[in-house]
Design a protein around this motif. Sequence first.
Motif, PDB file in Angstrom:
ATOM      1  N   ALA A 123     -83.292 -63.382  -6.465  1.00 14.29           N
ATOM      2  CA  ALA A 123     -83.214 -62.897  -5.081  1.00 14.29           C
ATOM      3  C   ALA A 123     -81.774 -62.710  -4.651  1.00 14.29           C
ATOM      4  O   ALA A 123     -81.472 -61.931  -3.764  1.00 14.29           O
ATOM      5  CB  ALA A 123     -83.931 -63.874  -4.133  1.00 14.29           C
ATOM      6  N   CYS A 124     -80.844 -63.463  -5.288  1.00 12.75           N
ATOM      7  CA  CYS A 124     -79.426 -63.347  -4.917  1.00 12.75           C
ATOM      8  C   CYS A 124     -78.810 -62.050  -5.456  1.00 12.75           C
ATOM      9  O   CYS A 124     -77.696 -61.696  -5.067  1.00 12.75           O
ATOM     10  CB  CYS A 124     -78.653 -64.542  -5.454  1.00 12.75           C
ATOM     11  SG  CYS A 124     -78.917 -66.031  -4.452  1.00 12.75           S
ATOM     12  N   ASN A 125     -79.549 -61.364  -6.374  1.00 15.51           N
ATOM     13  CA  ASN A 125     -78.989 -60.136  -6.923  1.00 15.51           C
ATOM     14  C   ASN A 125     -79.220 -58.953  -6.005  1.00 15.51           C
ATOM     15  O   ASN A 125     -78.697 -57.866  -6.239  1.00 15.51           O
ATOM     16  CB  ASN A 125     -79.606 -59.865  -8.314  1.00 15.51           C
ATOM     17  CG  ASN A 125     -79.215 -60.983  -9.284  1.00 15.51           C
ATOM     18  OD1 ASN A 125     -78.114 -61.514  -9.197  1.00 15.51           O
ATOM     19  ND2 ASN A 125     -80.104 -61.293 -10.227  1.00 15.51           N
ATOM     20  N   ALA A 126     -80.084 -59.153  -5.053  1.00 12.71           N
ATOM     21  CA  ALA A 126     -80.344 -58.057  -4.115  1.00 12.71           C
ATOM     22  C   ALA A 126     -79.071 -57.718  -3.357  1.00 12.71           C
ATOM     23  O   ALA A 126     -78.187 -58.558  -3.157  1.00 12.71           O
ATOM     24  CB  ALA A 126     -81.469 -58.448  -3.153  1.00 12.71           C
ATOM     25  N   ALA A 127     -79.033 -56.439  -2.918  1.00 10.98           N
ATOM     26  CA  ALA A 127     -77.805 -55.963  -2.273  1.00 10.98           C
ATOM     27  C   ALA A 127     -77.514 -56.727  -0.995  1.00 10.98           C
ATOM     28  O   ALA A 127     -76.371 -57.034  -0.646  1.00 10.98           O
ATOM     29  CB  ALA A 127     -77.928 -54.453  -2.009  1.00 10.98           C
ATOM     30  N   GLN A 128     -78.595 -57.118  -0.222  1.00 13.70           N
ATOM     31  CA  GLN A 128     -78.390 -57.766   1.069  1.00 13.70           C
ATOM     32  C   GLN A 128     -77.932 -59.219   0.891  1.00 13.70           C
ATOM     33  O   GLN A 128     -77.266 -59.788   1.764  1.00 13.70           O
ATOM     34  CB  GLN A 128     -79.702 -57.739   1.883  1.00 13.70           C
ATOM     35  CG  GLN A 128     -80.152 -56.325   2.247  1.00 13.70           C
ATOM     36  CD  GLN A 128     -81.477 -56.329   2.986  1.00 13.70           C
ATOM     37  OE1 GLN A 128     -82.160 -57.342   3.022  1.00 13.70           O
ATOM     38  NE2 GLN A 128     -81.847 -55.175   3.543  1.00 13.70           N
ATOM     39  N   ALA A 129     -78.252 -59.890  -0.203  1.00 17.44           N
ATOM     40  CA  ALA A 129     -77.972 -61.322  -0.367  1.00 17.44           C
ATOM     41  C   ALA A 129     -76.818 -61.588  -1.314  1.00 17.44           C
ATOM     42  O   ALA A 129     -76.351 -62.727  -1.412  1.00 17.44           O
ATOM     43  CB  ALA A 129     -79.222 -62.027  -0.860  1.00 17.44           C
ATOM     44  N   ALA A 130     -76.364 -60.586  -2.047  1.00 24.19           N
ATOM     45  CA  ALA A 130     -75.365 -60.835  -3.085  1.00 24.19           C
ATOM     46  C   ALA A 130     -74.068 -61.402  -2.515  1.00 24.19           C
ATOM     47  O   ALA A 130     -73.522 -62.391  -3.008  1.00 24.19           O
ATOM     48  CB  ALA A 130     -75.102 -59.530  -3.842  1.00 24.19           C
ATOM     49  N   SER A 131     -73.564 -60.797  -1.456  1.00 25.57           N
ATOM     50  CA  SER A 131     -72.282 -61.264  -0.899  1.00 25.57           C
ATOM     51  C   SER A 131     -72.409 -62.675  -0.326  1.00 25.57           C
ATOM     52  O   SER A 131     -71.516 -63.532  -0.496  1.00 25.57           O
ATOM     53  CB  SER A 131     -71.803 -60.298   0.195  1.00 25.57           C
ATOM     54  OG  SER A 131     -72.755 -60.233   1.268  1.00 25.57           O
ATOM     55  N   THR A 132     -73.513 -62.970   0.355  1.00 23.70           N
ATOM     56  CA  THR A 132     -73.702 -64.305   0.943  1.00 23.70           C
ATOM     57  C   THR A 132     -73.811 -65.347  -0.161  1.00 23.70           C
ATOM     58  O   THR A 132     -73.226 -66.437  -0.068  1.00 23.70           O
ATOM     59  CB  THR A 132     -74.960 -64.331   1.832  1.00 23.70           C
ATOM     60  OG1 THR A 132     -74.829 -63.349   2.856  1.00 23.70           O
ATOM     61  CG2 THR A 132     -75.192 -65.695   2.448  1.00 23.70           C
ATOM     62  N   CYS A 133     -74.533 -65.041  -1.192  1.00 30.22           N
ATOM     63  CA  CYS A 133     -74.683 -65.996  -2.300  1.00 30.22           C
ATOM     64  C   CYS A 133     -73.349 -66.246  -2.974  1.00 30.22           C
ATOM     65  O   CYS A 133     -73.060 -67.393  -3.397  1.00 30.22           O
ATOM     66  CB  CYS A 133     -75.707 -65.457  -3.320  1.00 30.22           C
ATOM     67  SG  CYS A 133     -77.423 -65.454  -2.677  1.00 30.22           S
ATOM     68  N   ASN A 134     -72.550 -65.200  -3.145  1.00 34.80           N
ATOM     69  CA  ASN A 134     -71.233 -65.396  -3.751  1.00 34.80           C
ATOM     70  C   ASN A 134     -70.355 -66.326  -2.909  1.00 34.80           C
ATOM     71  O   ASN A 134     -69.618 -67.153  -3.442  1.00 34.80           O
ATOM     72  CB  ASN A 134     -70.545 -64.038  -3.943  1.00 34.80           C
ATOM     73  CG  ASN A 134     -71.218 -63.201  -5.030  1.00 34.80           C
ATOM     74  OD1 ASN A 134     -71.802 -63.749  -5.995  1.00 34.80           O
ATOM     75  ND2 ASN A 134     -71.162 -61.885  -4.878  1.00 34.80           N
ATOM     76  N   ILE A 135     -70.426 -66.154  -1.595  1.00 38.39           N
ATOM     77  CA  ILE A 135     -69.611 -67.021  -0.715  1.00 38.39           C
ATOM     78  C   ILE A 135     -70.052 -68.471  -0.846  1.00 38.39           C
ATOM     79  O   ILE A 135     -69.233 -69.383  -0.976  1.00 38.39           O
ATOM     80  CB  ILE A 135     -69.723 -66.560   0.757  1.00 38.39           C
ATOM     81  CG1 ILE A 135     -69.096 -65.163   0.916  1.00 38.39           C
ATOM     82  CG2 ILE A 135     -69.071 -67.567   1.704  1.00 38.39           C
ATOM     83  CD1 ILE A 135     -69.309 -64.566   2.302  1.00 38.39           C
ATOM     84  N   ILE A 136     -71.363 -68.665  -0.877  1.00 36.74           N
ATOM     85  CA  ILE A 136     -71.873 -70.040  -0.995  1.00 36.74           C
ATOM     86  C   ILE A 136     -71.495 -70.601  -2.356  1.00 36.74           C
ATOM     87  O   ILE A 136     -71.100 -71.760  -2.488  1.00 36.74           O
ATOM     88  CB  ILE A 136     -73.392 -70.067  -0.785  1.00 36.74           C
ATOM     89  CG1 ILE A 136     -73.736 -69.632   0.647  1.00 36.74           C
ATOM     90  CG2 ILE A 136     -73.966 -71.445  -1.076  1.00 36.74           C
ATOM     91  CD1 ILE A 136     -75.241 -69.466   0.895  1.00 36.74           C
ATOM     92  N   ARG A 137     -71.610 -69.757  -3.395  1.00 38.54           N
ATOM     93  CA  ARG A 137     -71.308 -70.204  -4.759  1.00 38.54           C
ATOM     94  C   ARG A 137     -69.845 -70.619  -4.881  1.00 38.54           C
ATOM     95  O   ARG A 137     -69.525 -71.613  -5.530  1.00 38.54           O
ATOM     96  CB  ARG A 137     -71.639 -69.076  -5.752  1.00 38.54           C
ATOM     97  CG  ARG A 137     -71.590 -69.536  -7.205  1.00 38.54           C
ATOM     98  CD  ARG A 137     -71.941 -68.389  -8.132  1.00 38.54           C
ATOM     99  NE  ARG A 137     -73.358 -68.008  -7.997  1.00 38.54           N
ATOM    100  CZ  ARG A 137     -73.776 -66.896  -7.442  1.00 38.54           C
ATOM    101  NH1 ARG A 137     -72.915 -65.996  -6.990  1.00 38.54           N
ATOM    102  NH2 ARG A 137     -75.071 -66.621  -7.367  1.00 38.54           N
ATOM    103  N   ASN A 138     -68.955 -69.906  -4.193  1.00 42.87           N
ATOM    104  CA  ASN A 138     -67.516 -70.226  -4.257  1.00 42.87           C
ATOM    105  C   ASN A 138     -67.169 -71.514  -3.512  1.00 42.87           C
ATOM    106  O   ASN A 138     -66.149 -72.143  -3.783  1.00 42.87           O
ATOM    107  CB  ASN A 138     -66.701 -69.070  -3.679  1.00 42.87           C
ATOM    108  CG  ASN A 138     -66.797 -67.822  -4.541  1.00 42.87           C
ATOM    109  OD1 ASN A 138     -67.010 -67.913  -5.781  1.00 42.87           O
ATOM    110  ND2 ASN A 138     -66.664 -66.651  -3.927  1.00 42.87           N
ATOM    111  N   SER A 139     -67.971 -71.941  -2.516  1.00 46.02           N
ATOM    112  CA  SER A 139     -67.652 -73.150  -1.723  1.00 46.02           C
ATOM    113  C   SER A 139     -68.231 -74.409  -2.328  1.00 46.02           C
ATOM    114  O   SER A 139     -68.025 -75.505  -1.799  1.00 46.02           O
ATOM    115  CB  SER A 139     -68.204 -72.992  -0.296  1.00 46.02           C
ATOM    116  OG  SER A 139     -69.636 -72.895  -0.296  1.00 46.02           O
ATOM    117  N   LEU A 140     -68.963 -74.315  -3.409  1.00 43.94           N
ATOM    118  CA  LEU A 140     -69.573 -75.520  -3.991  1.00 43.94           C
ATOM    119  C   LEU A 140     -68.533 -76.493  -4.523  1.00 43.94           C
ATOM    120  O   LEU A 140     -68.790 -77.699  -4.638  1.00 43.94           O
ATOM    121  CB  LEU A 140     -70.530 -75.093  -5.121  1.00 43.94           C
ATOM    122  CG  LEU A 140     -71.790 -74.330  -4.678  1.00 43.94           C
ATOM    123  CD1 LEU A 140     -72.642 -73.975  -5.893  1.00 43.94           C
ATOM    124  CD2 LEU A 140     -72.602 -75.182  -3.707  1.00 43.94           C
ATOM    125  N   GLY A 141     -67.353 -76.017  -4.813  1.00 41.16           N
ATOM    126  CA  GLY A 141     -66.321 -76.910  -5.328  1.00 41.16           C
ATOM    127  C   GLY A 141     -65.849 -77.951  -4.315  1.00 41.16           C
ATOM    128  O   GLY A 141     -65.205 -78.954  -4.658  1.00 41.16           O
TER     129      GLY A 141
END
Length: 859
Positions: free
Chosen positions: A306-324
Amino acid sequence: MAVELCLLLLLFCGSTISEVQPIYKPPPGTLDFGFVPAKTYDTGAYHEPGAIGILFKIVHAFLYLVQPNTFPQDLIRKLAQQQFGNTQGDYQKAIYYEIGFIVSAALGLLFILLLPLVGLCFCMCRCCDNCGGEMHQRQKKNADCQRSCFATFLFVASLIISVGVLCAYAANQHLTNQVRGAKKLVNSNFKDLKIFLNDTPAQIDYLVSQYNTTKDKALSDLNNVGPVLGTRVQEQLGKEVRPALDAALTMAGVKVERAIKAIRETKEALENVSVSVEVLQEGTERLHANLTDVKMHLSNTLNDSACNAAQAASTCNIIRNSLGQLTINANFSGLPGVSSQLAKVNDVLKIDLSSLVQKGYAAFNDTPDLVVNQTKNILSDIKSVLESIGSNITTFTRALPVQKILADLMVYLTQSETYVQDYFPIVEQYDFYRWLGCLILCCMLVLILVFYYLGLLCGTCGYDKHASPTTRGCISNTGGNFLMAGVGFSFLFSWVLMIVVVLTFVTGGNVEKLVCEPFEDKNLFKVLDTPYLLNKHWKNYLAGIIFKNPNVNLTFEKVYSDCKENKGIYTSLHLEHLFNINELLNISMYTEDVALKIEHIQINLSKIILLDEIGKENLLNFSSSGIDGIDFSAYLTEINKSVTKVDLLSFANDLEARADQLPKGALENALKGHANNIRMIHNQQVVPLEQAMSTLNQSIRLLKRTSSELMVKVKNVISAVNAAQNLINNNASQVIVQETKKYMDTIIGYFEQYTEWVKESISMEVAACKPIANVIDTAVDIFLCSYIADSVNTFWFGLGGSSMFLIPAIIFAVKLSKYYRRMDTEDVYDDTENGNNGYHKEHLYGIHNPVFTSSVEQW
């Protein structure tokens, strides 16, 4: 006898006191000796004449006009020394002083001689139908005016004579009233003298009895030598000892009662550090594991298709980058432990430091008991000395013949009172004769006034201005006869009245000027105090009588003034020239014994141990507990960090907000579930860790503050205790000697207070001689001056004034009687001739008319 009484009084009190002049005199406790018993004297040696006092003041003013000169002290001294007349100018000075009285008396004598002679000539002249004796009245135009003027002048003169008679009568009655009331004043003086004698033994006994107050206070201090002397020693030593003991229980400025609490707080802080570090280490490990799991699950969720969809890709990337950021920040695993320091503090607490220091306090506070135990024998000797003083006082008191002397004086006083009481009726009887004689003199003037007033009344009421002189009525004629009768009695009585006036004037006036006024301003005492006046061999007569030593400066004026102020007879009579109170009030041998015995007091304080070695070692163990070796910077560095790198609540909220941006579905719900899980981790794990870090922070800072000055304070406490102990062991003897000296001066100070109080009481209160001054005031100021002199002077003033106004009254009465009496002849009246009110002039028409001849006897 009175002098002997006072001397015995001084001798009596002299056996009780001493004069001690220590080099150092601390202010001893003030003793309350009460008030010397003294009854109030009834006699008020002051006379208030009342309304008649106005007349007295007028007479005094008149006497000042007659005699304004100052009191002739030199002339009186020469007269007393029988040297008057040796100097050529003495008589001139006496005449100059008495010139007013001489002139007035000369006028009075001239009145006495001339008035009867003039009256005789007047009567003889009238018998020869001259001097108004002819019963013929010449008519004049102003006859009515003259008659009115003569009547007015006679009435005024009669009023003045009446006022004078009233003054004389008031003075006469005042003297009689005062003589009758003098018995009460005399009895009051005798009563005061009896009180004076009866109170003196009680005052002596009171002075002696107050030695017990001194003795009791001294015994009280001796019985309480521990609280008194021991406390003083303790206070002086305590200035250095107590700060040392207090310092032993003072840590970081904490008060003595909080010393043990400070150690326990240190223990609690170490325990908190140990527990907190353990909690933090375990909590951070568990938090790290939980955060790792959250990151892994989030990463798996973000890998969903679902994160590969165009509407969710950018949001998922932001969340993925803050996990650190989901990781711990503070690391407590490397912090050193404090178990060794805590073990040492627990060992220190096993020894009760408070009880050790309190033992030092107790030993120091036992100083008063040490003083009591070590001074028992000496204090018993001092008490024996004090008791012996009281015994000596009692023995000496019984040996003095004070009561016999007082009894003799009382017998003499009673005899004098009986004599006065027996003689007083005779005085009253002679005063009655005097009063009767003065009343007769007043009645002479009253008789003359009666004739004048009746003459004026009858003449005025019976006068008919339309009647001729030969046809005047009986009432008018009677008025004229009354006036001539008054004239006749004036000539008969006036010289008798003037003789009395001159005698009383010269006597009473000189008594006022030579006795009363000098007594009031004390010039009379200055004359009596003239050297060699009353005895040519004695410089001071009063001192010669009392002391047999005329060179002593004792004067009548000083004695009278002191007694007037109610001072003691010792001060008033200067009895120090017979018995020096400073020598008589002497028990130096007793106070010297007391001083020597007190100086022998030896007090040993070497048994006082402020802080033993166990207490000192305990303090050193506490200072070397290792608290100062803790790595406080490492602790503070980790404490100042946050538990996690990111605030988990903020991260969860941000995650939930981004999930809302995604399309509705499983991905959104999964992310929100992870956000709630992160919040739960924060509440269940991060918050407790923060609380543990706060506790660790407070404990570490307390330990750091305590360790910074711990060793220095402990060493200072031990040094202060050692110094105080050295003071007690080495310098206590000097303090004891100093305080013992102060204690001795305090005991002796009680005797000095007693000495000064006895001196003051003997000088001002014992045998206060106010009654003696009252007797003098009663005899001179009240009886002689106020009662007799003022009354006599007012009597002659009124009688003399009335006598002098008899002369114008005689003239006006003779003139006026011509207008009231019925004449034998009258001037012939002519109806045709104008002028002279219808009467022709006498030298042209004077014809004797036997028809109208009056049968009234001519004067």
